[in-house]
Scaffold this active site. Sequence first.
Site, PDB file in Angstrom:
ATOM      1  N   LYS A 201       0.728  -1.019   0.022  1.00 31.50           N
ATOM      2  CA  LYS A 201       0.095   0.006   0.098  1.00 31.50           C
ATOM      3  C   LYS A 201       0.841   1.312  -0.085  1.00 31.50           C
ATOM      4  O   LYS A 201       0.803   2.180  -0.635  1.00 31.50           O
ATOM      5  CB  LYS A 201      -0.856  -0.112   1.342  1.00 31.50           C
ATOM      6  CG  LYS A 201      -1.953  -1.381   1.020  1.00 31.50           C
ATOM      7  CD  LYS A 201      -2.959  -1.060   2.223  1.00 31.50           C
ATOM      8  CE  LYS A 201      -2.277  -1.164   3.824  1.00 31.50           C
ATOM      9  NZ  LYS A 201      -2.002  -2.286   4.073  1.00 31.50           N
ATOM     10  N   VAL A 280      10.916   4.661   6.247  1.00 33.46           N
ATOM     11  CA  VAL A 280       9.608   4.915   6.792  1.00 33.46           C
ATOM     12  C   VAL A 280       8.822   3.538   7.195  1.00 33.46           C
ATOM     13  O   VAL A 280       7.757   3.722   7.714  1.00 33.46           O
ATOM     14  CB  VAL A 280       8.565   5.816   6.275  1.00 33.46           C
ATOM     15  CG1 VAL A 280       9.319   7.152   6.289  1.00 33.46           C
ATOM     16  CG2 VAL A 280       8.091   5.390   5.149  1.00 33.46           C
ATOM     17  N   ARG A 282      10.230   0.001   9.121  1.00 33.07           N
ATOM     18  CA  ARG A 282      10.238  -0.433  10.649  1.00 33.07           C
ATOM     19  C   ARG A 282      11.782  -0.027  10.748  1.00 33.07           C
ATOM     20  O   ARG A 282      12.672  -0.839   9.757  1.00 33.07           O
ATOM     21  CB  ARG A 282       9.986  -1.695  10.962  1.00 33.07           C
ATOM     22  CG  ARG A 282       8.439  -1.772  11.267  1.00 33.07           C
ATOM     23  CD  ARG A 282       8.039  -1.131  12.563  1.00 33.07           C
ATOM     24  NE  ARG A 282       6.762  -0.961  12.886  1.00 33.07           N
ATOM     25  CZ  ARG A 282       5.989   0.035  12.506  1.00 33.07           C
ATOM     26  NH1 ARG A 282       6.159   0.896  11.918  1.00 33.07           N
ATOM     27  NH2 ARG A 282       4.649  -0.004  13.048  1.00 33.07           N
ATOM     28  N   ASP A 306      12.814   7.659   9.691  1.00 34.21           N
ATOM     29  CA  ASP A 306      11.498   8.006  10.719  1.00 34.21           C
ATOM     30  C   ASP A 306      11.489   6.932  11.798  1.00 34.21           C
ATOM     31  O   ASP A 306      10.589   6.996  12.563  1.00 34.21           O
ATOM     32  CB  ASP A 306      10.383   7.901   9.833  1.00 34.21           C
ATOM     33  CG  ASP A 306       9.070   8.621  10.386  1.00 34.21           C
ATOM     34  OD1 ASP A 306       9.129   9.072  11.301  1.00 34.21           O
ATOM     35  OD2 ASP A 306       8.013   7.768  10.354  1.00 34.21           O
ATOM     36  N   GLU A 311      12.943   2.637  19.892  1.00 35.22           N
ATOM     37  CA  GLU A 311      12.241   3.776  19.885  1.00 35.22           C
ATOM     38  C   GLU A 311      11.800   4.425  21.236  1.00 35.22           C
ATOM     39  O   GLU A 311      11.137   3.675  21.877  1.00 35.22           O
ATOM     40  CB  GLU A 311      10.995   3.874  18.953  1.00 35.22           C
ATOM     41  CG  GLU A 311      11.604   3.682  17.437  1.00 35.22           C
ATOM     42  CD  GLU A 311      10.398   3.877  16.481  1.00 35.22           C
ATOM     43  OE1 GLU A 311       9.151   4.075  17.009  1.00 35.22           O
ATOM     44  OE2 GLU A 311      10.578   3.565  15.321  1.00 35.22           O
ATOM     45  N   HIS A 330       9.176   8.959  14.322  1.00 35.77           N
ATOM     46  CA  HIS A 330       8.252   8.215  13.787  1.00 35.77           C
ATOM     47  C   HIS A 330       6.862   8.882  13.329  1.00 35.77           C
ATOM     48  O   HIS A 330       5.926   8.687  14.050  1.00 35.77           O
ATOM     49  CB  HIS A 330       7.914   6.966  14.965  1.00 35.77           C
ATOM     50  CG  HIS A 330       7.076   5.872  14.609  1.00 35.77           C
ATOM     51  ND1 HIS A 330       7.453   4.551  14.818  1.00 35.77           N
ATOM     52  CD2 HIS A 330       6.335   5.536  13.525  1.00 35.77           C
ATOM     53  CE1 HIS A 330       6.791   3.837  14.174  1.00 35.77           C
ATOM     54  NE2 HIS A 330       6.052   4.334  13.389  1.00 35.77           N
TER      55      HIS A 330
HETATM   56  N1  LIG Z   1       6.202   5.255   9.815  1.00 39.41           N
HETATM   57  C1  LIG Z   1       5.089   5.086  10.073  1.00 39.41           C
HETATM   58  O1  LIG Z   1       4.487   5.885  10.615  1.00 39.41           O
HETATM   59  C2  LIG Z   1       4.516   4.083   9.150  1.00 39.41           C
HETATM   60  C3  LIG Z   1       5.155   2.929   8.842  1.00 39.41           C
HETATM   61  N2  LIG Z   1       4.280   1.851   8.345  1.00 39.41           N
HETATM   62  C4  LIG Z   1       4.983   0.773   7.975  1.00 39.41           C
HETATM   63  O2  LIG Z   1       5.206   0.476   6.592  1.00 39.41           O
HETATM   64  C5  LIG Z   1       5.319  -0.823   6.249  1.00 39.41           C
HETATM   65  C6  LIG Z   1       4.348  -1.140   4.784  1.00 39.41           C
HETATM   66  O3  LIG Z   1       2.918  -0.846   5.242  1.00 39.41           O
HETATM   67  P1  LIG Z   1       1.883  -1.095   4.063  1.00 39.41           P
HETATM   68  O4  LIG Z   1       2.301  -0.729   2.794  1.00 39.41           O
HETATM   69  O5  LIG Z   1       0.725  -0.671   4.792  1.00 39.41           O
HETATM   70  O6  LIG Z   1       2.192  -2.672   4.256  1.00 39.41           O
HETATM   71  P2  LIG Z   1       1.585  -3.718   2.962  1.00 39.41           P
HETATM   72  O7  LIG Z   1       1.257  -4.845   3.768  1.00 39.41           O
HETATM   73  O8  LIG Z   1       0.378  -3.160   2.241  1.00 39.41           O
HETATM   74  O9  LIG Z   1       2.842  -3.821   2.058  1.00 39.41           O
HETATM   75  C7  LIG Z   1       3.921  -4.621   2.425  1.00 39.41           C
HETATM   76  C8  LIG Z   1       4.508  -5.114   1.216  1.00 39.41           C
HETATM   77  O10 LIG Z   1       5.711  -5.780   1.465  1.00 39.41           O
HETATM   78  C9  LIG Z   1       6.046  -6.965   0.663  1.00 39.41           C
HETATM   79  N3  LIG Z   1       6.890  -7.933   1.152  1.00 39.41           N
HETATM   80  C10 LIG Z   1       6.649  -8.651   2.259  1.00 39.41           C
HETATM   81  N4  LIG Z   1       7.745  -9.479   2.520  1.00 39.41           N
HETATM   82  C11 LIG Z   1       8.655  -8.974   1.716  1.00 39.41           C
HETATM   83  C12 LIG Z   1      10.188  -9.514   1.485  1.00 39.41           C
HETATM   84  N5  LIG Z   1      10.565 -10.456   2.223  1.00 39.41           N
HETATM   85  N6  LIG Z   1      10.767  -8.841   0.452  1.00 39.41           N
HETATM   86  C13 LIG Z   1      10.029  -8.119  -0.277  1.00 39.41           C
HETATM   87  N7  LIG Z   1       8.753  -7.604  -0.078  1.00 39.41           N
HETATM   88  C14 LIG Z   1       8.031  -8.018   0.820  1.00 39.41           C
HETATM   89  C15 LIG Z   1       4.540  -7.467   0.670  1.00 39.41           C
HETATM   90  O11 LIG Z   1       4.234  -8.382  -0.467  1.00 39.41           O
HETATM   91  C16 LIG Z   1       3.630  -6.074   0.519  1.00 39.41           C
HETATM   92  O12 LIG Z   1       3.281  -6.069  -0.962  1.00 39.41           O
HETATM   93  C17 LIG Z   1       4.984  -1.592   7.403  1.00 39.41           C
HETATM   94  O13 LIG Z   1       6.019  -2.122   8.115  1.00 39.41           O
HETATM   95  C18 LIG Z   1       4.237  -0.410   8.411  1.00 39.41           C
HETATM   96  O14 LIG Z   1       4.060  -0.754   9.674  1.00 39.41           O
HETATM   97  C19 LIG Z   1       2.996   1.873   7.766  1.00 39.41           C
HETATM   98  C20 LIG Z   1       2.326   3.041   8.075  1.00 39.41           C
HETATM   99  C21 LIG Z   1       3.117   4.329   8.907  1.00 39.41           C
HETATM  100  O1  LIG Z   2       0.808   2.266  11.298  1.00 39.04           O
HETATM  101  C1  LIG Z   2       2.088   2.079  11.548  1.00 39.04           C
HETATM  102  O2  LIG Z   2       2.731   0.870  11.106  1.00 39.04           O
HETATM  103  C2  LIG Z   2       3.012   2.951  12.032  1.00 39.04           C
HETATM  104  O3  LIG Z   2       4.074   3.088  12.074  1.00 39.04           O
HETATM  105  C3  LIG Z   2       2.317   4.371  12.636  1.00 39.04           C
HETATM  106  O4  LIG Z   2       2.726   4.274  13.927  1.00 39.04           O
HETATM  107  P1  LIG Z   2       1.819   5.254  14.887  1.00 39.04           P
HETATM  108  O5  LIG Z   2       0.444   4.911  15.051  1.00 39.04           O
HETATM  109  O6  LIG Z   2       1.953   6.690  14.353  1.00 39.04           O
HETATM  110  O7  LIG Z   2       2.803   5.173  16.387  1.00 39.04           O
END
Ligand SMILES: NC(=O)C1=CN([C@@H]2O[C@H](COP(=O)(O)OP(=O)(O)OC[C@H]3O[C@@H](n4cnc5c(N)ncnc54)[C@H](O)[C@@H]3O)[C@@H](O)[C@H]2O)C=CC1
Ligand SMILES: O=C(O)C(=O)COP(=O)(O)O
Length: 586
Positions: A201, A280, A282, A306, A311, A330
């Site tokens: 996503k 951004v 983990r 980020d 953390e 973050h």
């Molecule tokens: N910094 C922040 O505040 C935020 C961080 N995130 C983090 O961003 C990351 C992605 O979130 P989304 O896009 O919503 O998740 P998602 O599940 O939609 O996308 C993850 C993608 O990674 C791929 N994937 C899984 N294992 C893999 C591997 N070994 N090699 C390559 N690709 C692989 C999957 O096929 C999938 O397309 C998560 O770790 C989430 O926690 C999400 C929102 C906010």
């Molecule tokens: O949704 C995620 O995976 C995030 O990393 C966002 O974290 P937060 O809700 O801002 O503490």
Amino acid sequence: MAAFSFTLAKLSPSSVSSWTLSLPSFLPTTTRRRRHPKSVVVVSAAAAMNTKPTILVAEKLGEAGLQLLNNFANVDCSYNMTPEELCTKISLCDALIVRSGTKVTRQVFESSGGRLKVVGRAGVGIDNVDLSAATEHGCLVVNAPTANTIAAAEHGIALLTAMARNIAQANASVKAGKWQRSKYVGVSLVGKTLLVMGFGKVGSEVARRARGLGMQVIAYDPYAPADRARAIGVELVTFDEAISAADFISLHLPLTPTTSKILNDECFSKMKKGVQIVNVARGGVIDEEALVRALNSGIVAQVALDVFTEEPPPEDSMLVLHENVIVTPHLGASTIEAQEGVAIEIAEAVAGALKGELAATAVMHHELAPFVGLAEKLGRLAVQLVAGGSGVQSVKITYASARGPDDLDTRLLRAMITKGLIEPISSVFVNLVNADFTAKQKGLKITEERVVLDGSPGKPLEFIQLQIANVESKFAGAISESAEIKVQGMVKEGLPHLTMVGSFGVDVSLEGSLILCKQVDQPGIIGKVGSILGQGNVNVNFMSVGRTAPQKQAVMTIGVYEEPDTETLQKIGEIVAIEEFVFLKL
Ligand SMILES: NC(=O)C1=CN([C@@H]2O[C@H](COP(=O)(O)OP(=O)(O)OC[C@H]3O[C@@H](n4cnc5c(N)ncnc54)[C@H](O)[C@@H]3O)[C@@H](O)[C@H]2O)C=CC1
Ligand SMILES: O=C(O)C(=O)COP(=O)(O)O
């Protein structure tokens, strides 16, 4: 194995033998008989009760979500609690809502005294929740997987552009009274190659935006469909191609055992000198010590982070203090819009779980319980057989039983298969409530078919078969005559067994992990593989060989508990008669 998101609890009176999902303690359980003499439905009666559930909100949640919760529950917003304060309060709560800042440890579940029934993660990543402990304590974990996608993608782009133009360092320098125009000459983005790792996503939204900035975008994601990537002008490539071609890298992977420290010393050594990296996702997907080394050697020119393994990171973190590293605390999901959306998404999920949505359909006979484990394991196995770039879009489940179709409610089994198919490759946590929705959102079309077998219906199911259409497999032996990845399993003596891979009959208990080898059937191979595994300190638990005919092709299935190291796997691959092999984690 990924944790179960719900628990099966035995009902009393003991004269009625059935299992159901555990329910919030404030809901009285009344039972009524269904058509099948042994089944029992647990009916939630929250509406009839005067007592409201109590929901503890441990981190700031948007107003719209709080309003939704207030409509049916007592809401206690206690932000900035110490771990001890959380453990004290939790025994008075039916649900807990957190973001990434609260660690929901085993101790929290133990302190709840069995009252805590739902943990809501107001965001995507659920790595701060001890999922095994949740399962053991009968607690459902739900997350909000969609509402912060755009915010995270925009933050990724903000960091990318800020990093390329030294915005953070230049800002600090001007505020310190300096005017260093030649020190902060940046690099242009247009025409450069951006590697998006994890094309889900967030990753796909970052890719779309980067294309708008004139960048060439490539992506590494073995589970993403190539046509979805092509549609936004992105090329899916292999890991090695990706790493060596990128001028910029943006990370959007979930933190899983496979992605942990995916960027490490070996990987940095293959990168272009001067590469710039944004994270951004983990912190744990990067080996942070190796990153400091790569920065010091000049392989990596700049980094924007980020997220961090710990953390907040320690004050003396060499990474945070490095002059070529810019950081944010973050903030990826922290926009007004995303937080309102996340709050609503999580409030609805928690409300649904607490109001007993689960109870309506989550009834099953205890005899079905072993098939639940089988269903998840078949899903996990099948998805790992898919080759990179294929993308899973169409899955057919076949349930074979001597019972009539009406005697089998497959919702739970379908949910577990969906969980197995999606969780190993995604940050979405699948449970009975969100399984169908999650599958739809991932573009996964799941169809079900019942095969009614002759004979007496002694057990609810004879076997479950999964077929994934229109994909290539990293193990050609898993492709059936009808050109689909096919796996089939059954329950033997209460344990899940794999009984078919592609067109090959096998028989191996689904425990630990599996190695599948396709070979020309000839004497001595089993011994050779066994001794290589022995030299690598890997114990073989089970072994089975299924062949088309003597001296022809065979598929050997080996059950192991330990994960073989790369050298051991390489030696197996070097055995001449072995045509292909694959290691699968269950
Ligand atoms: N910094 C922040 O505040 C935020 C961080 N995130 C983090 O961003 C990351 C992605 O979130 P989304 O896009 O919503 O998740 P998602 O599940 O939609 O996308 C993850 C993608 O990674 C791929 N994937 C899984 N294992 C893999 C591997 N070994 N090699 C390559 N690709 C692989 C999957 O096929 C999938 O397309 C998560 O770790 C989430 O926690 C999400 C929102 C906010
Ligand atoms: O949704 C995620 O995976 C995030 O990393 C966002 O974290 P937060 O809700 O801002 O503490």
